[in-house]
Write a protein that holds these residues in place. Structure first.
Motif, PDB file in Angstrom:
ATOM      1  N   ILE A   8       0.864  -1.184   0.000  1.00 20.31           N
ATOM      2  CA  ILE A   8       0.000   0.000   0.000  1.00 20.31           C
ATOM      3  C   ILE A   8       0.896   1.228   0.000  1.00 20.31           C
ATOM      4  CG2 ILE A   8      -1.946   1.174   1.107  1.00 20.31           C
ATOM      5  CD1 ILE A   8      -2.534  -1.314   2.664  1.00 20.31           C
ATOM      6  N   ASP A   9       0.555   2.184  -0.832  1.00 20.67           N
ATOM      7  CA  ASP A   9       1.306   3.429  -0.953  1.00 20.67           C
ATOM      8  C   ASP A   9       1.436   4.091   0.431  1.00 20.67           C
ATOM      9  OD1 ASP A   9       2.095   5.650  -3.090  1.00 20.67           O
ATOM     10  OD2 ASP A   9       1.012   6.616  -1.453  1.00 20.67           O
ATOM     11  N   ALA A  10       2.662   4.519   0.767  1.00 20.44           N
ATOM     12  CA  ALA A  10       2.914   5.064   2.107  1.00 20.44           C
ATOM     13  C   ALA A  10       2.046   6.293   2.388  1.00 20.44           C
ATOM     14  CB  ALA A  10       4.399   5.411   2.263  1.00 20.44           C
ATOM     15  N   SER A  11       1.797   7.122   1.393  1.00 20.14           N
ATOM     16  CA  SER A  11       0.993   8.318   1.669  1.00 20.14           C
ATOM     17  C   SER A  11      -0.479   7.945   1.877  1.00 20.14           C
ATOM     18  CB  SER A  11       1.141   9.356   0.550  1.00 20.14           C
ATOM     19  OG  SER A  11       0.505   8.917  -0.610  1.00 20.14           O
ATOM     20  N   VAL A  12      -0.933   6.885   1.224  1.00 19.88           N
ATOM     21  CA  VAL A  12      -2.310   6.418   1.469  1.00 19.88           C
ATOM     22  C   VAL A  12      -2.413   5.839   2.882  1.00 19.88           C
ATOM     23  CG1 VAL A  12      -4.094   4.760   0.756  1.00 19.88           C
ATOM     24  CG2 VAL A  12      -2.817   6.033  -0.978  1.00 19.88           C
ATOM     25  N   VAL A  13      -1.406   5.077   3.286  1.00 14.62           N
ATOM     26  CA  VAL A  13      -1.379   4.535   4.654  1.00 14.62           C
ATOM     27  C   VAL A  13      -1.479   5.665   5.662  1.00 14.62           C
ATOM     28  CG1 VAL A  13       0.128   3.494   6.406  1.00 14.62           C
ATOM     29  CG2 VAL A  13      -0.086   2.432   4.149  1.00 14.62           C
ATOM     30  N   SER A  14      -0.680   6.701   5.472  1.00 12.20           N
ATOM     31  CA  SER A  14      -0.658   7.768   6.465  1.00 12.20           C
ATOM     32  C   SER A  14      -1.986   8.537   6.445  1.00 12.20           C
ATOM     33  CB  SER A  14       0.590   8.631   6.256  1.00 12.20           C
ATOM     34  OG  SER A  14       0.278   9.949   5.999  1.00 12.20           O
ATOM     35  N   ARG A  15      -2.581   8.716   5.263  1.00 14.70           N
ATOM     36  CA  ARG A  15      -3.887   9.386   5.197  1.00 14.70           C
ATOM     37  C   ARG A  15      -4.979   8.560   5.853  1.00 14.70           C
ATOM     38  NH1 ARG A  15      -3.011  11.557  -0.904  1.00 14.70           N
ATOM     39  NH2 ARG A  15      -2.604  13.703  -0.354  1.00 14.70           N
ATOM     40  N   LEU A  16      -4.977   7.253   5.588  1.00 12.56           N
ATOM     41  CA  LEU A  16      -6.021   6.402   6.166  1.00 12.56           C
ATOM     42  C   LEU A  16      -5.878   6.343   7.689  1.00 12.56           C
ATOM     43  CD1 LEU A  16      -6.204   3.400   3.632  1.00 12.56           C
ATOM     44  CD2 LEU A  16      -7.824   5.298   3.869  1.00 12.56           C
ATOM     45  N   ALA A  17      -4.635   6.204   8.162  1.00 13.46           N
ATOM     46  CA  ALA A  17      -4.427   6.107   9.618  1.00 13.46           C
ATOM     47  C   ALA A  17      -4.839   7.404  10.304  1.00 13.46           C
ATOM     48  CB  ALA A  17      -2.960   5.773   9.917  1.00 13.46           C
ATOM     49  N   PHE A  18      -4.415   8.547   9.754  1.00 14.99           N
ATOM     50  CA  PHE A  18      -4.795   9.816  10.382  1.00 14.99           C
ATOM     51  C   PHE A  18      -6.255  10.171  10.120  1.00 14.99           C
ATOM     52  CE2 PHE A  18      -0.587  10.231  11.802  1.00 14.99           C
ATOM     53  CZ  PHE A  18      -0.702  11.027  12.927  1.00 14.99           C
ATOM     54  N   GLY A  19      -6.822   9.653   9.024  1.00 19.20           N
ATOM     55  CA  GLY A  19      -8.265   9.819   8.814  1.00 19.20           C
ATOM     56  C   GLY A  19      -9.024   9.150   9.937  1.00 19.20           C
ATOM     57  N   MET A  20      -8.604   7.951  10.304  1.00 14.90           N
ATOM     58  CA  MET A  20      -9.239   7.236  11.407  1.00 14.90           C
ATOM     59  C   MET A  20      -9.056   8.012  12.711  1.00 14.90           C
ATOM     60  SD  MET A  20      -8.399   3.415  12.863  1.00 14.90           S
ATOM     61  CE  MET A  20      -9.225   2.490  11.569  1.00 14.90           C
ATOM     62  N   ILE A  21      -7.820   8.417  12.991  1.00 11.09           N
ATOM     63  CA  ILE A  21      -7.543   9.121  14.254  1.00 11.09           C
ATOM     64  C   ILE A  21      -8.320  10.438  14.313  1.00 11.09           C
ATOM     65  CG2 ILE A  21      -5.736  10.349  15.539  1.00 11.09           C
ATOM     66  CD1 ILE A  21      -3.805   8.087  14.601  1.00 11.09           C
ATOM     67  N   ASN A  22      -8.263  11.223  13.248  1.00 12.44           N
ATOM     68  CA  ASN A  22      -8.930  12.532  13.276  1.00 12.44           C
ATOM     69  C   ASN A  22     -10.446  12.401  13.413  1.00 12.44           C
ATOM     70  OD1 ASN A  22      -6.468  13.819  13.014  1.00 12.44           O
ATOM     71  ND2 ASN A  22      -6.606  13.996  10.787  1.00 12.44           N
ATOM     72  N   SER A  23     -10.999  11.291  12.898  1.00 16.76           N
ATOM     73  CA  SER A  23     -12.458  11.124  12.964  1.00 16.76           C
ATOM     74  C   SER A  23     -12.936  10.994  14.405  1.00 16.76           C
ATOM     75  CB  SER A  23     -12.884   9.892  12.161  1.00 16.76           C
ATOM     76  OG  SER A  23     -12.575   8.691  12.866  1.00 16.76           O
ATOM     77  N   ILE A  24     -12.009  10.707  15.303  1.00 16.34           N
ATOM     78  CA  ILE A  24     -12.393  10.552  16.720  1.00 16.34           C
ATOM     79  C   ILE A  24     -12.993  11.848  17.273  1.00 16.34           C
ATOM     80  CG2 ILE A  24     -11.456  10.082  19.034  1.00 16.34           C
ATOM     81  CD1 ILE A  24      -9.445   8.156  17.675  1.00 16.34           C
ATOM     82  N   VAL A  25     -12.573  12.997  16.750  1.00 18.41           N
ATOM     83  CA  VAL A  25     -13.147  14.268  17.245  1.00 18.41           C
ATOM     84  C   VAL A  25     -14.661  14.330  17.003  1.00 18.41           C
ATOM     85  CG1 VAL A  25     -11.024  15.629  16.865  1.00 18.41           C
ATOM     86  CG2 VAL A  25     -12.845  15.692  15.145  1.00 18.41           C
ATOM     87  N   GLU A  26     -15.142  13.555  16.031  1.00 21.42           N
ATOM     88  CA  GLU A  26     -16.574  13.604  15.707  1.00 21.42           C
ATOM     89  C   GLU A  26     -17.447  12.994  16.797  1.00 21.42           C
ATOM     90  OE1 GLU A  26     -17.868  14.931  12.903  1.00 21.42           O
ATOM     91  OE2 GLU A  26     -15.912  15.438  12.036  1.00 21.42           O
ATOM     92  N   TRP A  27     -16.904  12.051  17.545  1.00 18.01           N
ATOM     93  CA  TRP A  27     -17.774  11.336  18.501  1.00 18.01           C
ATOM     94  C   TRP A  27     -17.198  11.256  19.913  1.00 18.01           C
ATOM     95  CZ3 TRP A  27     -15.499   6.903  20.529  1.00 18.01           C
ATOM     96  CH2 TRP A  27     -14.435   6.343  19.795  1.00 18.01           C
ATOM     97  N   TYR A  28     -15.898  11.507  20.089  1.00 17.50           N
ATOM     98  CA  TYR A  28     -15.319  11.341  21.419  1.00 17.50           C
ATOM     99  C   TYR A  28     -15.808  12.415  22.384  1.00 17.50           C
ATOM    100  CZ  TYR A  28     -12.109  10.410  25.180  1.00 17.50           C
ATOM    101  OH  TYR A  28     -11.590  10.106  26.421  1.00 17.50           O
ATOM    102  N   ARG A  29     -16.259  11.997  23.536  1.00 21.56           N
ATOM    103  CA  ARG A  29     -16.615  12.943  24.583  1.00 21.56           C
ATOM    104  C   ARG A  29     -15.875  12.555  25.859  1.00 21.56           C
ATOM    105  NH1 ARG A  29     -17.157  14.984  20.870  1.00 21.56           N
ATOM    106  NH2 ARG A  29     -18.982  15.705  19.754  1.00 21.56           N
TER     107      ARG A  29
END
Lengths: 216, 216
Positions: A160-181
């Motif tokens: 898997i392309d390294a930049s796609v890996v980093s985008r997917l991983a940080f996409g997952m992490i950043n999405s936490i702001v949507e629901w984390y309380r």
């Protein structure tokens, strides 16, 4: 917390940090453009000139707020290069450093939830926002380089392309702001474990895969 | 595409779909509230009454646009229960159905990028938005149930809460709207493979883990 009635009744002498906290909450609620210095002054129970005592402009408040989130994320990257080396290596394995960065980013997100939320909404409308986006891109580039290094050392899959890996991983992490309380079932440490478990080890049970392979 | 000069010169007779495409692009660019019917008419090169011929209100345009994204995602879930059964089972394994749902969601996102982008920005300010959020929650609940089922059948690790798994997986998938541009290096199929590789199998090389275990 500084926004509720009792804080206003007390008219506390806000320091820069207190003003920042209130401003970031307001920016997230109404949007940066829609939040005037008058709205901020009202929320703080201060005069506009009292705010100008701490910050030269609304732009400077935004810059300090974004720096708070960016500085913490950049700090995680810097610390990662100080990760304990394994087996006498001069530096830790890239995969271990990446593990450190992903965990650290989850902690920053939870610790500075409102600041990271603000950062993730920046679209580059002003010079301050464009500088923040440039720092985010530099951060992403370093994470991508770390993923490439881990792929080259053979500890991460390289199909898997390294930049796609980093985008997917940080996409997952950043999405936490949507629901984390804060105060929910998962604390930052647990959440960081979960992210690492998904991203690095995957959800599929290796045992069942192996049995299936055997059963062919 | 319907927005460029040549299309406007021709004053094409927009059908509902053409109006929707232009409206969704405008909502994403300016925000739903900031996009008046006048702005839409201007973009389409139509009169407002020509738009009202197709849609009763701006709210109805939004509703149809959100239904486009939600209907496609719900369709993926429905199809997943028709996944080919494995080894004579009445229904496919839950893990295989989840694989189907995650891949399908990536395809919906890429195929209907602007519509999904609009859906992800909905915050529940109007009745139409609240109904869309309720449908998203129902979708999330079904995905979480599927994760639980896969954990119970032993094909997915069960040490992570099923609702956290579903949030992290869809957080990763939804984040793709932030950077994906059609015609780039990754097509939908490749991107779906990458998401499955990360979420289900993880990035870490199993071989290197095993060698490390052996080296102890």
């Amino acid at each position: 917390m500084s926004e509720n009635g009792s804080a206003r009744r007390g008219r506390p002498g806000y320091d820069q940090r207190g003003i920042l906290d209130v401003a970031v909450a307001a920016f997230n609620q109404y949007g940066y453009d829609a939040t005037s210095m008058g709205v901020l002054a009202d929320r703080l129970g201060l005069s506009k000139s009292a705010i100008y005592h701490h910050f030269a402009s609304k732009d400077e408040i935004l810059e300090r707020a974004l720096d708070e989130a960016l500085g913490a994320l950049e700090g995680v990257l810097e610390q990662s290069s100080l990760t304990e080396p394994v087996e006498g290596a001069a530096r830790g394995r890239a995969a271990d450093r990446l593990d450190h960065v992903l965990r650290g980013a989850v902690h920053v997100l939870v610790d500075k939830l409102a600041y990271v939320t603000l950062l993730l909404r920046v679209r580059g409308n002003t010079e301050v926002e464009r500088r923040a986006l440039a720092r985010r891109r530099a951060f992403d580039k370093k994470v991508t380089a770390l993923v490439s290094e881990a792929q080259a050392e053979g500890s991460l899959r390289s199909d898997i392309d390294a930049s796609v890996v980093s985008r997917l991983a940080f996409g997952m992490i950043n999405s936490i702001v949507e629901w984390y309380r804060p105060g929910g079932r998962e604390d930052a440490g647990r959440l960081a474990d979960d992210v690492i478990a998904v991203v690095l080890d995957g959800l599929r049970m290796p045992a069942s895969n192996r049995i299936e392979e055997l059963l062919g």
